[in-house]
Enzyme design. Structure first.
Site, short mmCIF file in Angstrom:
data_model
loop_
_atom_site.label_atom_id
_atom_site.label_comp_id
_atom_site.label_asym_id
_atom_site.label_seq_id
_atom_site.Cartn_x
_atom_site.Cartn_y
_atom_site.Cartn_z
N TRP A 80 19.93 -22.26 35.84
CA TRP A 80 19.84 -23.52 35.11
C TRP A 80 21.22 -24.18 35.14
O TRP A 80 22.22 -23.54 34.79
CB TRP A 80 19.39 -23.24 33.67
N ASP A 117 19.05 -14.43 28.65
CA ASP A 117 18.60 -15.75 28.19
C ASP A 117 17.08 -15.75 28.24
O ASP A 117 16.48 -15.66 29.32
CB ASP A 117 19.18 -16.84 29.10
N LYS A 140 10.01 -24.01 23.81
CA LYS A 140 8.84 -24.02 24.67
C LYS A 140 7.65 -23.30 24.05
O LYS A 140 6.56 -23.85 23.95
CB LYS A 140 9.17 -23.38 26.04
#
Length: 396
Positions: A130, A211, A246
């Site tokens: 990311w 993560d 999310k």
């Protein structure tokens, strides 16, 4: 003072969102933004969240600050969700968790905490990762390097190369690993591969930073946490950055968590005191609303059951979109093999086309994805998939 400033380049994803909004074409397709969308292209509020909001509105009595660590009950519940209520690290009180402003806030807390632990530490991230990972750790003054991860030629994991690089790292290194639903590739480690990475981490003594932004979006809440739980069982020190954006659909509420796992309860308490000092100098107190909603859901067996059902709908839709896109591209008489898309997990995949072909998709067909060909699978619908498949076939 401000006269010396020069404009900064726009974030590529945020810039892509702006271009999409301004595009007048009615058949345009947005595969850029990384948010879940339902079959109608909307990002809904979960029903369990709506109920939790009503409960909070009726029971909240004050808007006074919460502590820098956030709600103790939220921290306990989110920790148990990630690690498992019966995990040895949980039962032995080796973990301390704090709530943060989203997953990004969690990563920044972790970055500043690492800087306090070892100013000369190097953070190793997957190639690719990311994009904001790089910015966050560099902003904290940390060196950032890459370890091999994804083979763009063959659309597969470079696991052997990854493992060989990890075997060269040591106590001054922090290795960032995506717990599940790797962003941007969708290519995850298998349990057997996790076992090997955990063994190397234990042997070499580097600090794992996991993560986990998409727990529940890959296989299941339990299976997606395999690496987190295996790692916490094996090493004396690790960090976990978690996000509720999310899996709870709480994007704009900005709620995440940062957990430190230490060798014993005393070491964990000391580590948390340093983390709280970092937080005080950063944003002082975390936002309370999103954490209260998650806490309300996880504290209620009825709402938890409803959340599990809604999460499964989101997961099944994304996995279904993957299979559907592969099938529809094949129906366009495309001989190139795109079956890897169906194999991968989570919100994203690389389509594996050139930047020039990505540009053609946007200019000629109104299909928007990042230049690297990273696409958000959630943007695919029954209504646009045939158009999308035909557009891909035309630019190949």
């Amino acid at each position: 003072m401000f006269n010396a400033l020069t404009p900064m380049p726009a974030d590529p994803i945020l810039g892509l969102m702006a271009q999409f909004r301004e595009d007048p074409r009615t058949d345009k397709v947005d595969l850029g933004v990384g948010v879940y969308k339902d079959p109608d292209g909307n990002t809904p509020i979960l029903a369990c969240v709506k109920t939790a909001e009503r409960i909070r509105t009726e029971t909240e009595t004050t808007k006074v600050y919460i502590s820098p660590a956030g709600s103790p009950e939220f921290n306990r519940l989110i920790c148990e969700l990630a690690f498992g209520a019966d995990h040895r690290a949980v039962l032995s009180n080796r973990i301390r968790s704090v709530s943060t402003p989203g997953g990004t806030g969690s990563l920044r807390v972790a970055a500043d905490f690492i800087k306090r632990c070892n100013a000369n530490a190097t953070v190793w991230v997957s190639d690719p990762t990311w994009a904001n990972h790089l910015a966050i750790f560099k902003a904290a003054g940390l060196a950032v390097e890459h370890y091999p991860y994804y083979d763009t030629e063959n659309n597969a994991l470079r696991f052997d190369a990854m493992l060989e690089k990890l075997k060269t790292l040591g106590k001054n290194d922090v290795v960032l690993l995506h717990a599940c639903c790797h962003n941007p590739t969708g290519e995850d480690l298998t349990p057997a591969q996790w076992d090997q990475v955990v063994a190397v981490a234990k042997d070499r003594g580097f600090t794992p930073l996991l993560d986990m932004a998409y727990q529940g979006f890959g296989e299941s809440l339990e299976q997606d946490a395999y690496g987190v739980r295996k790692m916490a069982d094996a090493v004396d020190a690790m960090l976990l950055c978690d996000s509720c954006s999310k899996n709870f659909g709480l994007y704009r509420e900005r709620i995440g968590a940062c957990a430190v796992v230490a060798k014993d309860s005393n070491a964990a308490a000391i580590a948390q005191s340093v983390m709280l000092h970092v937080i005080r100098a950063n944003y002082s107190m975390p936002p309370a609303h999103g954490a209260a909603l998650v806490e309300t859901i996880l504290a209620s067996s009825e709402l938890t059951t409803q959340w599990h059902e809604e999460l499964k709908v989101m997961r099944d839709r994304i996995n279904g979109n993957r299979a559907m896109l592969v099938e529809r591209i094949k129906a366009q008489s495309v001989t190139r093999d795109f079956s890897f898309i169906a194999r991968q997990k989570g919100m994203f995949s690389f389509l594996g086309i050139t930047p020039e072909q990505v540009a053609l998709l946007k200019s000629e067909h109104g299909v928007y994805m990042v230049d690297s060909s990273r696409m958000s699978i959630a943007g695919i619908t029954e209504a646009n998939v045939d158009y999308l498949a035909a557009a891909i076939a035309k630019v190949l």
